[in-house]
Write a protein that holds these residues in place. Sequence first.
Motif, PDB file in Angstrom:
ATOM      1  N   PHE A 124      40.917  45.636  44.443  1.00  0.00           N
ATOM      2  CA  PHE A 124      41.285  46.189  45.752  1.00  0.00           C
ATOM      3  C   PHE A 124      42.738  45.894  46.060  1.00  0.00           C
ATOM      4  N   THR A 125      43.244  46.592  47.051  1.00  0.00           N
ATOM      5  CA  THR A 125      44.532  46.277  47.647  1.00  0.00           C
ATOM      6  C   THR A 125      44.261  45.953  49.118  1.00  0.00           C
ATOM      7  N   THR A 181      23.027  23.903  45.512  1.00  0.00           N
ATOM      8  CA  THR A 181      21.721  23.729  46.157  1.00  0.00           C
ATOM      9  C   THR A 181      21.431  24.893  47.108  1.00  0.00           C
ATOM     10  N   LEU A 182      21.705  24.700  48.392  1.00  0.00           N
ATOM     11  CA  LEU A 182      21.285  25.649  49.421  1.00  0.00           C
ATOM     12  C   LEU A 182      21.858  27.048  49.233  1.00  0.00           C
ATOM     13  N   LEU A 183      23.077  27.149  48.728  1.00  0.00           N
ATOM     14  CA  LEU A 183      23.749  28.447  48.629  1.00  0.00           C
ATOM     15  C   LEU A 183      23.854  28.943  47.189  1.00  0.00           C
ATOM     16  N   GLN A 184      23.029  28.462  46.305  1.00  0.00           N
ATOM     17  CA  GLN A 184      23.159  28.820  44.895  1.00  0.00           C
ATOM     18  C   GLN A 184      22.964  30.315  44.640  1.00  0.00           C
ATOM     19  N   ASP A 185      22.293  31.027  45.534  1.00  0.00           N
ATOM     20  CA  ASP A 185      22.106  32.472  45.377  1.00  0.00           C
ATOM     21  C   ASP A 185      23.153  33.285  46.131  1.00  0.00           C
ATOM     22  N   LYS A 186      24.142  32.604  46.757  1.00  0.00           N
ATOM     23  CA  LYS A 186      25.076  33.304  47.641  1.00  0.00           C
ATOM     24  C   LYS A 186      26.538  32.945  47.365  1.00  0.00           C
ATOM     25  N   VAL A 187      26.795  32.330  46.226  1.00  0.00           N
ATOM     26  CA  VAL A 187      28.160  31.954  45.851  1.00  0.00           C
ATOM     27  C   VAL A 187      28.573  32.788  44.642  1.00  0.00           C
ATOM     28  N   LEU A 188      29.821  33.253  44.635  1.00  0.00           N
ATOM     29  CA  LEU A 188      30.289  34.253  43.683  1.00  0.00           C
ATOM     30  C   LEU A 188      31.572  33.805  42.993  1.00  0.00           C
ATOM     31  N   PHE A 189      31.673  34.102  41.723  1.00  0.00           N
ATOM     32  CA  PHE A 189      32.914  33.896  40.972  1.00  0.00           C
ATOM     33  C   PHE A 189      33.972  34.885  41.430  1.00  0.00           C
ATOM     34  N   GLY A 190      35.138  34.363  41.757  1.00  0.00           N
ATOM     35  CA  GLY A 190      36.310  35.190  42.028  1.00  0.00           C
ATOM     36  C   GLY A 190      37.535  34.405  41.617  1.00  0.00           C
ATOM     37  N   SER A 191      38.546  35.082  41.098  1.00  0.00           N
ATOM     38  CA  SER A 191      39.725  34.362  40.607  1.00  0.00           C
ATOM     39  C   SER A 191      40.927  34.478  41.539  1.00  0.00           C
ATOM     40  N   ASP A 192      41.166  35.650  42.100  1.00  0.00           N
ATOM     41  CA  ASP A 192      42.396  36.025  42.817  1.00  0.00           C
ATOM     42  C   ASP A 192      43.450  36.532  41.839  1.00  0.00           C
ATOM     43  N   TYR A 193      43.009  37.033  40.695  1.00  0.00           N
ATOM     44  CA  TYR A 193      43.921  37.592  39.695  1.00  0.00           C
ATOM     45  C   TYR A 193      44.807  38.668  40.338  1.00  0.00           C
ATOM     46  N   PRO A 237      41.470  34.377  35.435  1.00  0.00           N
ATOM     47  CA  PRO A 237      40.108  33.916  35.163  1.00  0.00           C
ATOM     48  C   PRO A 237      40.057  32.897  34.037  1.00  0.00           C
ATOM     49  N   ASP A 238      40.996  32.942  33.101  1.00  0.00           N
ATOM     50  CA  ASP A 238      41.019  31.942  32.033  1.00  0.00           C
ATOM     51  C   ASP A 238      41.188  30.539  32.617  1.00  0.00           C
ATOM     52  N   VAL A 262      34.762  38.921  41.450  1.00  0.00           N
ATOM     53  CA  VAL A 262      34.657  39.768  42.644  1.00  0.00           C
ATOM     54  C   VAL A 262      35.946  39.819  43.453  1.00  0.00           C
ATOM     55  N   HIS A 263      37.043  39.243  42.930  1.00  0.00           N
ATOM     56  CA  HIS A 263      38.246  39.164  43.769  1.00  0.00           C
ATOM     57  C   HIS A 263      39.510  39.288  42.923  1.00  0.00           C
ATOM     58  N   THR A 264      39.967  40.528  42.717  1.00  0.00           N
ATOM     59  CA  THR A 264      41.240  40.768  42.032  1.00  0.00           C
ATOM     60  C   THR A 264      42.046  41.796  42.812  1.00  0.00           C
ATOM     61  N   HIS A 265      43.356  41.743  42.634  1.00  0.00           N
ATOM     62  CA  HIS A 265      44.259  42.552  43.440  1.00  0.00           C
ATOM     63  C   HIS A 265      44.997  43.605  42.612  1.00  0.00           C
ATOM     64  N   ALA A 266      44.992  44.839  43.110  1.00  0.00           N
ATOM     65  CA  ALA A 266      45.890  45.877  42.610  1.00  0.00           C
ATOM     66  C   ALA A 266      47.216  45.699  43.337  1.00  0.00           C
ATOM     67  N   GLU A 267      48.228  45.240  42.627  1.00  0.00           N
ATOM     68  CA  GLU A 267      49.478  44.866  43.273  1.00  0.00           C
ATOM     69  C   GLU A 267      50.577  45.914  43.141  1.00  0.00           C
ATOM     70  N   ILE A 268      50.358  46.905  42.268  1.00  0.00           N
ATOM     71  CA  ILE A 268      51.421  47.889  42.078  1.00  0.00           C
ATOM     72  C   ILE A 268      50.797  49.251  41.795  1.00  0.00           C
TER      73      ILE A 268
END
Length: 292
Positions: A64-65, A239-251, A256-257, A11-17
């Motif tokens: 996103f940018t 536990t408490l936030l298991q339904d509200k935590v998301l994978f994001g890399s910052d690629y 992501p590897d 959920v978190h990658t950047h268009a840099e150019i």
Amino acid sequence: MDLDNVVAIDVHTHAEISQDGHGSLSPELFDASAKYFKAHDHRQPTIPDMAAYYRERRMAAVVFTVDAEHATGHRRIANEEVAASCAEHADVLIPFASVDPWKGRAGAREARRLVEEHGVRGFKFHPSLQGFAPDDRMAYPLYDVVQELGVPALFHTGQTGIGAGVPGGGGIRLKYSNPMLVDDVAADFPELRIILAHPSFPWQDEALAVATHKPFVYIDLSGWSPKYFPPQLVRYANTLLQDKVLFGSDYPVITPDRWLADFAGLELKPEVRSKILKDNAAGLLGLKREAP
């Protein structure tokens, strides 16, 4: 998008150019970010490059940018270009936009147009880079439209690598990225889906408190290798936030590897692991499985 064929949603990658070679940051800020993340071989992939990268890994990615024209004077990459490029690779890419909150009601009109005419699925805010406090009322017309349109708002939280090591941090103020400032937004816009980006150093407990208290506040795990996650973040994710935590890399500054290799070492329940990598994001983004 064939959701059944996707193994993870970043959920978190950047268009840099941009297509014409224009960078999303000034060279000074870009170099500072690369040094901060020790990304010595950091390249600026185009959006088609990103699509090929994620397609090869059977992953989807939010792209996103950041529009920080008011604070930095640096021309943004056009949201329309990001949306159009992602539409060409809709099997793997999901377009978010960024509108500088300092643009006021003109920015709110732009946000509506981007969703209704260009298929944008969410908005990215970077309070420190954009130079605004998230609870500043000047941003409220923009939030109001985002809430009405039913798409998520993703806020950078915590320290940033942008400007790190530059004299004065490049004028970037960390205080604007305290997640407690987003708590006001969540209270004043109770139906707005909010993502707090990154482990929120030095305000990790504040982020956990906001996400626990406000039902539509999520946390993405981008920008850090999972082996450095604060223990309380892992505990709440399990536990408490298991339904509200998301994978994001910052690629591309973190791939992501690398992120997934370190994520495999966390002590998480198997059902929680699948929620973080895919299911929570699919629900938040309204992604549907294809009919048989």
